[in-house]
Scaffold this motif. Structure first.
Motif, mmCIF file in Angstrom:
data_model
loop_
_atom_site.group_PDB
_atom_site.id
_atom_site.type_symbol
_atom_site.label_atom_id
_atom_site.label_comp_id
_atom_site.label_asym_id
_atom_site.label_seq_id
_atom_site.Cartn_x
_atom_site.Cartn_y
_atom_site.Cartn_z
ATOM 1 N N LYS A 69 -61.551 -15.933 67.623
ATOM 2 C CA LYS A 69 -62.744 -16.780 67.628
ATOM 3 C C LYS A 69 -62.779 -17.592 68.925
ATOM 4 C CE LYS A 69 -63.047 -17.212 62.581
ATOM 5 N NZ LYS A 69 -64.069 -16.176 62.406
ATOM 6 N N THR A 70 -64.008 -17.826 69.359
ATOM 7 C CA THR A 70 -64.209 -18.480 70.655
ATOM 8 C C THR A 70 -63.600 -19.871 70.701
ATOM 9 O OG1 THR A 70 -66.323 -17.294 70.689
ATOM 10 C CG2 THR A 70 -65.972 -18.940 72.397
ATOM 11 N N GLU A 71 -63.693 -20.609 69.590
ATOM 12 C CA GLU A 71 -63.176 -21.980 69.615
ATOM 13 C C GLU A 71 -61.668 -22.028 69.835
ATOM 14 O OE1 GLU A 71 -64.384 -21.182 65.194
ATOM 15 O OE2 GLU A 71 -65.086 -20.669 67.219
ATOM 16 N N ILE A 72 -60.946 -21.024 69.341
ATOM 17 C CA ILE A 72 -59.497 -20.963 69.567
ATOM 18 C C ILE A 72 -59.209 -20.717 71.041
ATOM 19 C CG2 ILE A 72 -57.380 -19.685 69.045
ATOM 20 C CD1 ILE A 72 -58.341 -21.465 66.757
ATOM 21 N N LEU A 73 -59.956 -19.787 71.636
ATOM 22 C CA LEU A 73 -59.759 -19.502 73.054
ATOM 23 C C LEU A 73 -60.062 -20.726 73.913
ATOM 24 C CD1 LEU A 73 -61.327 -15.927 73.199
ATOM 25 C CD2 LEU A 73 -58.904 -16.521 73.335
ATOM 26 N N LYS A 74 -61.091 -21.476 73.526
ATOM 27 C CA LYS A 74 -61.436 -22.674 74.295
ATOM 28 C C LYS A 74 -60.342 -23.729 74.178
ATOM 29 C CE LYS A 74 -65.364 -25.488 75.590
ATOM 30 N NZ LYS A 74 -66.775 -25.828 75.359
ATOM 31 N N LYS A 75 -59.779 -23.899 72.984
ATOM 32 C CA LYS A 75 -58.681 -24.849 72.805
ATOM 33 C C LYS A 75 -57.454 -24.444 73.622
ATOM 34 C CE LYS A 75 -59.889 -26.521 68.166
ATOM 35 N NZ LYS A 75 -59.510 -26.527 66.721
ATOM 36 N N ALA A 76 -57.264 -23.138 73.758
ATOM 37 C CA ALA A 76 -56.112 -22.636 74.519
ATOM 38 C C ALA A 76 -56.289 -22.820 76.018
ATOM 39 C CB ALA A 76 -55.886 -21.163 74.206
ATOM 40 N N GLY A 77 -57.535 -23.071 76.439
ATOM 41 C CA GLY A 77 -57.813 -23.183 77.866
ATOM 42 C C GLY A 77 -58.356 -21.910 78.468
ATOM 43 N N ARG A 135 -68.663 -17.731 78.805
ATOM 44 C CA ARG A 135 -68.206 -18.929 79.510
ATOM 45 C C ARG A 135 -66.901 -19.431 78.881
ATOM 46 N NH1 ARG A 135 -70.721 -18.867 84.174
ATOM 47 N NH2 ARG A 135 -72.551 -20.206 84.492
ATOM 48 N N ASP A 136 -66.872 -19.485 77.549
ATOM 49 C CA ASP A 136 -65.717 -20.041 76.845
ATOM 50 C C ASP A 136 -64.523 -19.092 76.811
ATOM 51 O OD1 ASP A 136 -67.100 -22.366 76.426
ATOM 52 O OD2 ASP A 136 -67.641 -21.921 74.341
ATOM 53 N N ILE A 137 -64.778 -17.788 76.778
ATOM 54 C CA ILE A 137 -63.667 -16.838 76.881
ATOM 55 C C ILE A 137 -63.010 -16.993 78.249
ATOM 56 C CG2 ILE A 137 -63.029 -14.396 76.998
ATOM 57 C CD1 ILE A 137 -65.219 -13.862 74.910
ATOM 58 N N GLY A 138 -63.842 -17.095 79.278
ATOM 59 C CA GLY A 138 -63.318 -17.451 80.597
ATOM 60 C C GLY A 138 -62.988 -16.289 81.509
ATOM 61 N N GLY A 139 -63.668 -15.170 81.370
ATOM 62 C CA GLY A 139 -63.443 -14.070 82.294
ATOM 63 C C GLY A 139 -63.865 -14.430 83.707
ATOM 64 N N ASP A 140 -63.235 -13.787 84.694
ATOM 65 C CA ASP A 140 -63.620 -14.000 86.086
ATOM 66 C C ASP A 140 -64.936 -13.296 86.398
ATOM 67 O OD1 ASP A 140 -61.036 -15.275 87.327
ATOM 68 O OD2 ASP A 140 -60.374 -13.633 86.039
ATOM 69 N N ILE A 141 -65.178 -12.188 85.719
ATOM 70 C CA ILE A 141 -66.437 -11.457 85.837
ATOM 71 C C ILE A 141 -67.004 -11.316 84.433
ATOM 72 C CG2 ILE A 141 -67.556 -9.294 86.512
ATOM 73 C CD1 ILE A 141 -65.231 -8.877 88.505
ATOM 74 N N ILE A 142 -68.270 -11.698 84.256
ATOM 75 C CA ILE A 142 -68.909 -11.604 82.942
ATOM 76 C C ILE A 142 -70.145 -10.728 83.060
ATOM 77 C CG2 ILE A 142 -67.999 -13.846 82.249
ATOM 78 C CD1 ILE A 142 -70.756 -15.055 82.691
ATOM 79 N N MET A 143 -70.523 -10.118 81.923
ATOM 80 C CA MET A 143 -71.573 -9.106 81.926
ATOM 81 C C MET A 143 -72.826 -9.584 81.204
ATOM 82 S SD MET A 143 -69.899 -6.841 83.564
ATOM 83 C CE MET A 143 -71.178 -5.605 83.497
ATOM 84 N N ALA A 144 -73.961 -9.081 81.654
ATOM 85 C CA ALA A 144 -75.228 -9.351 80.978
ATOM 86 C C ALA A 144 -75.247 -8.687 79.609
ATOM 87 C CB ALA A 144 -76.391 -8.836 81.818
ATOM 88 N N PHE A 145 -76.013 -9.270 78.684
ATOM 89 C CA PHE A 145 -76.190 -8.670 77.366
ATOM 90 C C PHE A 145 -77.269 -7.600 77.475
ATOM 91 C CE2 PHE A 145 -77.692 -9.019 72.788
ATOM 92 C CZ PHE A 145 -76.575 -8.390 72.276
ATOM 93 N N ASP A 146 -76.956 -6.392 77.033
ATOM 94 C CA ASP A 146 -77.882 -5.263 77.174
ATOM 95 C C ASP A 146 -77.878 -4.430 75.907
ATOM 96 O OD1 ASP A 146 -75.247 -4.304 77.494
ATOM 97 O OD2 ASP A 146 -75.960 -2.564 78.593
ATOM 98 N N GLU A 147 -78.814 -3.495 75.820
ATOM 99 C CA GLU A 147 -78.780 -2.503 74.750
ATOM 100 C C GLU A 147 -78.319 -1.181 75.337
ATOM 101 O OE1 GLU A 147 -81.304 -0.033 71.386
ATOM 102 O OE2 GLU A 147 -82.404 -1.274 72.816
ATOM 103 N N CYS A 148 -77.285 -0.619 74.747
ATOM 104 C CA CYS A 148 -76.781 0.691 75.145
ATOM 105 C C CYS A 148 -77.453 1.744 74.265
ATOM 106 C CB CYS A 148 -75.263 0.749 74.980
ATOM 107 S SG CYS A 148 -74.538 2.349 75.383
ATOM 108 N N THR A 149 -78.257 2.609 74.872
ATOM 109 C CA THR A 149 -78.966 3.633 74.093
ATOM 110 C C THR A 149 -78.045 4.806 73.772
ATOM 111 O OG1 THR A 149 -79.786 4.540 76.180
ATOM 112 C CG2 THR A 149 -81.261 3.077 74.957
ATOM 113 N N PRO A 150 -78.284 5.484 72.658
ATOM 114 C CA PRO A 150 -77.456 6.639 72.304
ATOM 115 C C PRO A 150 -77.840 7.867 73.120
ATOM 116 C CG PRO A 150 -79.188 6.351 70.679
ATOM 117 C CD PRO A 150 -79.308 5.198 71.637
ATOM 118 N N TYR A 151 -77.045 8.915 73.015
ATOM 119 C CA TYR A 151 -77.390 10.209 73.586
ATOM 120 C C TYR A 151 -77.333 11.252 72.470
ATOM 121 C CZ TYR A 151 -77.459 14.454 76.346
ATOM 122 O OH TYR A 151 -77.809 15.683 76.851
#
Length: 376
Positions: A69-77, A135-151
């Motif tokens: 959960k995000t709140e745990i990661l935020k508490k951890a720094g 933001r709270d997970i804290g990755g150096d690179i973060i990704m946009a939210f998108d829809e991945c279509t099936p094939y």
């Protein structure tokens, strides 16, 4: 984030570069081991750092949001401190995982409502809250939210989905401007090109994404069942449009051959669960071809797992011993195979980089593709 393009291959579109973030320098081309839930499966962080030695790993927003959960990661720094990893981390947005839930999610303009695969609880991802989560997970690179279509995916659906992904991108950007960094380092943001396997849509999406001017750009919606030739065709179309002075990340790809072919098309960054997942099922990737270590032919083969391998497991253990561990269902077998496969993937992209800089990438790549396309 700073991107420095160092050299372009004269016989292909392959390139060697560096990406500098607050957690260190990434040399490209690069493969990012997947650490879905704050752990690269079956590998200690010490082995990951000292033997496999990646400049960057990947964490998954969907899974980390659900647990711990995000709140745990935020508490951890942040995720770096939580898992004891002081190098770069990229977090994906959860879009692919939501796509894979299929029967347990509903996609609307607002976002995606889905049921947790863990306990069936209901959740909603929107462009806004996914930016806050990352933001709270804290990755150096973060990704946009998108829809991945099936094939396969029909043209009209792919077009509607692509435009919604673009609108979601605009919302991501607007929310990031209102949301400060959670920790004492910066984060780079990558939008994602969509458009299924339709050339016109891929071109349109690539132009839209390039116009955003983000620190880097990603190509999504491939390696979802389409033939490899379709993947390469779409990658080539997109790389010809995306700016040269920004890193290009092809999401979820792939086999060693896929990686080399896409490097030749101008891709800089890759991730995939294949080396770790296949390792746990007894498949080893080598420069000579693939090995199913569970086959009886290896029962009395006391030669090293891979004499050319770069990790300690490659020469300390024999094929016969590793086969025995799999037959006996000893977890050590999965660990050894995972370390080997990840070590091979990192060797492959680093050797590709050396060849690009030396000017003989294409003949080396063609020879490697022929060798690796074998079952040993």
């Amino acid at each position: 984030m700073e991107f420095n393009l160092q050299h372009k291959d004269l016989q292909s579109k392959a390139r060697a570069a560096t990406i500098a973030t607050d957690h260190g320098t990434i040399e490209t081309p690069i493969f990012m081991p997947v650490g879905t839930v704050a752990s690269v499966k079956a590998v200690h962080q010490r082995e990951l750092k000292e033997d496999i030695d990646p400049d960057i790993i990947l964490g998954n927003t969907y899974h980390l949001y659900l647990r711990p959960k995000t709140e745990i990661l935020k508490k951890a720094g942040g995720l770096h401190k939580f898992m004891g990893w002081d190098r770069n981390i990229l977090t994906d947005s959860g879009g692919y995982q939501v796509y894979s839930l299929s029967g347990n999610r509903k996609i609307k303009e607002e976002g995606v409502k889905f049921k947790s695969h863990i306990d069936g609880s209901l959740h909603t991802f929107t462009p806004e809250n996914v930016m806050e989560i990352q933001r709270d997970i804290g990755g150096d690179i973060i990704m946009a939210f998108d829809e991945c279509t099936p094939y396969p995916c029909d043209y009209n659906y792919a077009k509607r989905s692509m435009h919604m992904t673009h609108r979601w991108l605009d919302r991501c950007l607007a929310h990031l401007k209102r949301t400060p960094f959670s920790y004492d380092y910066t984060q780079a943001f990558f939008p994602i090109v969509q458009g299924s396997t339709y050339r016109e849509l891929r071109m349109q999406s690539a132009e839209y994404i390039a116009g955003v001017g983000a620190e880097g750009n990603a190509i999504g919606g491939l390696s979802v069942g389409e033939p490899a030739e379709e993947m390469y065709a779409m990658t080539e179309v997109v790389c010809d449009i995306l700016p040269e002075d920004k890193p290009r990340y092809l999401m979820g790809v792939g086999t060693p051959i896929n990686i080399l072919e896409n490097i030749a098309l101008g891709v800089d960054m890759f991730d995939c669960v294949m080396p770790t997942r296949n390792a746990r099922n007894g498949m080893l990737f080598t420069a000579q071809g693939t090995i199913n270590i569970k086959n009886k032919k290896w029962e009395a083969d006391f030669s090293p797992i891979d004499e050319m391998g770069i990790t300690f497991v490659d020469t300390e253990y024999s094929k016969a011993y590793l086969r025995h561990l799999f037959v006996a269902n000893e977890y050590l077998g999965k660990q050894i195979a995972t370390i080997h496969n990840l070590g091979f993937y990192l060797w492959l992209v680093r050797e590709a980089r050396k060849r690009i800089l030396a000017g003989d990438f294409i003949p080396w790549k063609n020879g490697m593709v022929n060798q690796m396309d074998k079952r040993l």
